[in-house]
Design a protein around this motif. Structure first.
Motif, PDB file in Angstrom:
ATOM      1  N   THR A  80       0.820  -1.256  -0.267  1.00 45.19           N
ATOM      2  CA  THR A  80      -0.004  -0.074  -0.200  1.00 45.19           C
ATOM      3  C   THR A  80       0.819   1.155  -0.185  1.00 45.19           C
ATOM      4  O   THR A  80       0.418   2.440   0.358  1.00 45.19           O
ATOM      5  CB  THR A  80      -0.706  -0.078   1.247  1.00 45.19           C
ATOM      6  N   ARG A  82       2.259   4.298  -0.981  1.00 49.34           N
ATOM      7  CA  ARG A  82       2.366   5.590  -1.745  1.00 49.34           C
ATOM      8  C   ARG A  82       3.116   6.979  -1.314  1.00 49.34           C
ATOM      9  O   ARG A  82       3.739   6.746  -0.266  1.00 49.34           O
ATOM     10  CB  ARG A  82       1.496   5.446  -2.158  1.00 49.34           C
ATOM     11  N   PHE A  99       2.185   5.999  -6.802  1.00 49.68           N
ATOM     12  CA  PHE A  99       2.632   4.681  -6.313  1.00 49.68           C
ATOM     13  C   PHE A  99       3.651   3.609  -6.816  1.00 49.68           C
ATOM     14  O   PHE A  99       3.646   2.561  -6.733  1.00 49.68           O
ATOM     15  CB  PHE A  99       1.334   3.361  -6.828  1.00 49.68           C
ATOM     16  N   GLN A 100       4.293   4.344  -7.838  1.00 47.06           N
ATOM     17  CA  GLN A 100       5.194   4.246  -8.626  1.00 47.06           C
ATOM     18  C   GLN A 100       6.806   4.792  -8.208  1.00 47.06           C
ATOM     19  O   GLN A 100       6.074   5.849  -8.364  1.00 47.06           O
ATOM     20  CB  GLN A 100       5.233   3.113  -9.961  1.00 47.06           C
ATOM     21  N   SER A 131      -2.541  11.896 -10.063  1.00 51.44           N
ATOM     22  CA  SER A 131      -1.827  10.511  -9.643  1.00 51.44           C
ATOM     23  C   SER A 131      -0.955  11.482 -10.676  1.00 51.44           C
ATOM     24  O   SER A 131      -1.109  10.833 -12.503  1.00 51.44           O
ATOM     25  CB  SER A 131      -3.125   9.637  -9.455  1.00 51.44           C
TER      26      SER A 131
END
Length: 702
Positions: A80, A82, A99-100, A131
């Protein structure tokens, strides 16, 4: 960047290297600098507008914001995990989330600095969110220099390329590097008089503006210039080929109309020729008197009487002491031409022979013998006609049916069957839109038969949904009661052969229940039958022993039954427009009113609906082919793959019809004034043409 530099292998561009070069070649066909320049963006994102955070909402496709970074924080564990950051402008706060690539991005973010943010907006807990935004430090100069405050190019990429950081952004960097390094030396390939006449921007500027336009107007000018260039050199090549043929290939002169033509015209012609047929015959007559090899494309719908025109042209050749042949793509079609011509001229007039793969050896030997001694004047067949064993004494006229199924090489083999190449008449029942004909067959002269023989009633086309099947059965019974015959055709598409065969078998079952013996008889023809069985079933229908023929599309070409007045096409939504049009042309051969019934499922895709509506609305093959071109694009129209015309990157044969016609006319004028492009003002054209045809010297060709 001169022409030479453009041919530098892509691995030598800064930032590419061997591994990236390999994947660019495999995935996008980019081998040289030139290929990368011609990998044009498929759209541009407007980066000229900045939004305030207060204006951002999740219904906007993309937004660009200038905001200051307040804080950053990595949250969550393992799966999870981030990175979350908050930015602010004078109207509000926005949250950014990744997130990456978290570690790397976190290092680059500096709280207190202003950034240009770009991405797809969303919202979370009532607050604006973005995002994985693109982020650049904000300085007006740097932003402008990177092209961030203009229309930003978006390039097509692939999953494989993305593994090498060659997504749209990565490709953009390579193009920018290429233009920065070599942009000032891109040479012009169109003379000044053409640039002025058509108000075109320079080539170097066009490359710059199509990738990184200053504004929408400059982008449109760049696209126009590059479209013009593509279509111009395409027409230059086609018309040059045509010009060369006229210079190089002398043709036999047919200077008289004699016994065979006159006898046929007076006593054997089955109907009065239409105005269109007379016009085409006149064009062919003029072509064959000029001493130059004829290469003419004859377009005309199914049933418009092309075969009669071809036969009468062949009779002119025979009257002048020459042999003739017709080459068709399939045995069924060759056999149909043979039956038609034999039926029209009778047995006592001229000998006609049929040569296909299944002609017995004994018969074959006899045909070879009669061809060599000049006794046989009309030979009809498949590509068996171009085998080396087949020798003619004096071949003067070749008719090729459905040209798009033969390669150029196969046509050329026929030319070599005579010292002076024979005249060539290419026939097609697939009407081709004018723009496509100008590119596909740009080196041929085009004739069109655009009216049906007298006494033919237009076919009435109706569309029935599955839920109206009972009405269709009622209609079939009415027609059979009048003594008519009916085709029922099912699609057969290779990938889903099992499904199709099931469709066909279920269909036959339903037909048998609805039309039981002994009152009704049904013929069945499909690809799994042996040739002899197929022929026997067809003959039962031709003789009228059966009233209904249920078939897969093997009957698309090759059956002519004047008494068959109804064509029912099952799953009509699964056929292409030109195929539907071809199938419809199988009826309407007699004087009776004929019908085509399109059966489809109740739910249709938008394209499927357009196709079926077009069929109901018009019988005009050219209108149908225009719609087909718009729906499918030129790359899917039969015949375009092998012709190389689909190398067009910016020009579009559907939307640029006017421009193409304008260019075609202009190139004709250029050649009429300067056939060798030897004038000083055309030197650029000559050099550019040679580089596009792999260094083939202009003089060597002529």
């Amino acid at each position: 960047m001169n022409g030479h530099t453009l041919q530098t292998p892509i691995e030598y561009l800064k930032g590419v290297g061997a591994a990236r070069a390999e994947v660019l070649k495999k995935e996008l066909g980019i081998h040289f600098f030139d290929d990368l320049l011609r990998h044009y963006p498929f759209r541009h994102i407007d980066r000229t507008r900045f939004y305030k955070i207060r204006e951002v909402n999740d219904e906007l496709p993309y937004v660009q914001v200038i905001a200051r970074l307040i804080n950053k924080e990595i949250l969550g564990e393992k799966h999870t995990k981030r990175l979350v950051a908050n930015v602010r402008d004078d109207t509000g706060l926005m949250e950014l989330v990744w997130f990456q690539g978290i570690k790397w991005i976190e290092k680059t973010l500096v709280p207190g600095k202003a950034y240009v943010l770009f991405g797809k907006p969303g919202s979370f807990n009532g607050r604006a969110q973005m995002s994985h935004p693109e982020m650049d430090l904000y300085t007006p100069e740097a932003a402008k220099r990177k092209g961030n405050l203009t229309l930003q190019p978006v390039y097509s990429s692939t999953e494989k390329l993305k593994q090498f950081q060659l997504d749209s952004k990565g490709l953009q960097k390579l193009v920018a590097a290429l233009l920065e390094q070599y942009g000032n030396s891109i040479t012009e390939n169109l003379p000044l008089y053409i640039l002025n006449r058509f108000k075109l921007m320079s080539r170097a500027e066009a490359y710059r503006q199509i990738h990184f336009p200053d504004d929408a107007i400059k982008l449109a000018e760049a696209q126009h210039r590059l479209k013009f260039e593509e279509l111009f050199f395409l027409q230059l090549k086609l018309l040059r080929t045509k010009l060369l043929r006229v210079q190089k290939f002398k043709g036999n002169v047919f200077d008289k109309i004699g016994h065979y033509f006159n006898e046929f015209y007076e006593y054997k012609l089955p109907f009065e020729l239409t105005g269109a047929q007379k016009r085409v015959l006149k064009e062919i007559r003029q072509d064959t008197q000029r001493g130059v090899q004829m290469n003419r494309l004859l377009q005309g719908d199914v049933g418009s009487g092309k075969t009669i025109v071809a036969l009468m042209s062949m009779l002119i050749a025979i009257d002048n002491g020459f042999q003739t042949c017709i080459m068709a793509p399939t045995e069924i079609l060759a056999s149909q031409h043979y039956q038609t011509i034999k039926g029209v001229i009778g047995d006592d007039f001229l000998e006609v022979a049929l040569l296909t793969g299944s002609t017995p050896q004994r018969q074959r030997r006899l045909i070879h013998e009669k061809l060599e001694n000049g006794e046989l004047k009309i030979l009809i067949g498949t590509h068996a006609l171009i085998e080396d064993k087949v020798q003619y004494q004096n071949l003067g006229m070749v008719v090729i049916d459905e040209q798009h199924r033969f390669g150029v090489e196969q046509r050329a083999k026929l030319w070599r069957k005579n010292t002076i190449p024979p005249h060539v008449l290419v026939m097609t029942a697939t009407p081709i839109p004018r723009t496509l004909a100008m590119t596909l067959y740009g080196d041929l002269d085009v004739s069109v038969i655009d009216e049906l023989p007298a006494g033919r009633k237009p076919i009435e086309t109706l569309h029935f949904y599955e839920s109206q099947r009972l009405r269709m059965f009622g209609f079939m019974k009415q027609e059979i009661a009048k003594g008519r015959q009916i085709y029922v055709v099912y699609p057969l598409i290779k990938e889903s052969e099992k499904l199709d065969l099931k469709n066909l078998e279920d269909g036959i079952e339903i037909m048998r229940r609805e039309f039981p013996l002994p009152q009704y008889h049904i013929s069945i023809v499909h690809g799994k039958l042996k040739a002899a069985e197929k022929e026997a079933e067809m003959q039962r229908f031709v003789k009228g022993d059966t009233q209904i023929m249920v078939a897969t599309t093997v009957i698309e070409v090759g059956v002519n039954v004047p008494n068959a007045s109804v064509m029912i096409i099952e799953n009509a939504e699964r056929f292409g427009l030109s195929q539907l049009h071809q199938l419809r042309g199988r009826v309407g051969r007699g004087a009776e009113q004929s019908y085509c019934l399109l059966m489809s499922k109740d739910k249709l895709s938008p394209d499927g609906r357009v196709r079926l509506n077009t069929m109901v609305k018009t019988n005009n093959g050219f209108e149908i082919s225009e719609t087909d071109l718009k729906l499918r694009g030129p790359g899917n129209i039969e015949g375009t793959q092998q012709s190389g015309i689909m190398d067009l990157k910016v020009a579009d044969l559907v939307t640029d019809q006017e421009l193409l016609t304008q260019i075609r006319n202009f190139v004709e004028v250029v050649f009429s004034k300067d056939p060798q492009l030897a004038a000083p003002e055309n030197e650029l054209l000559r050099v550019a043409f040679q580089s596009k045809t792999n260094g083939l010297s202009w003089d060597k060709i002529s």
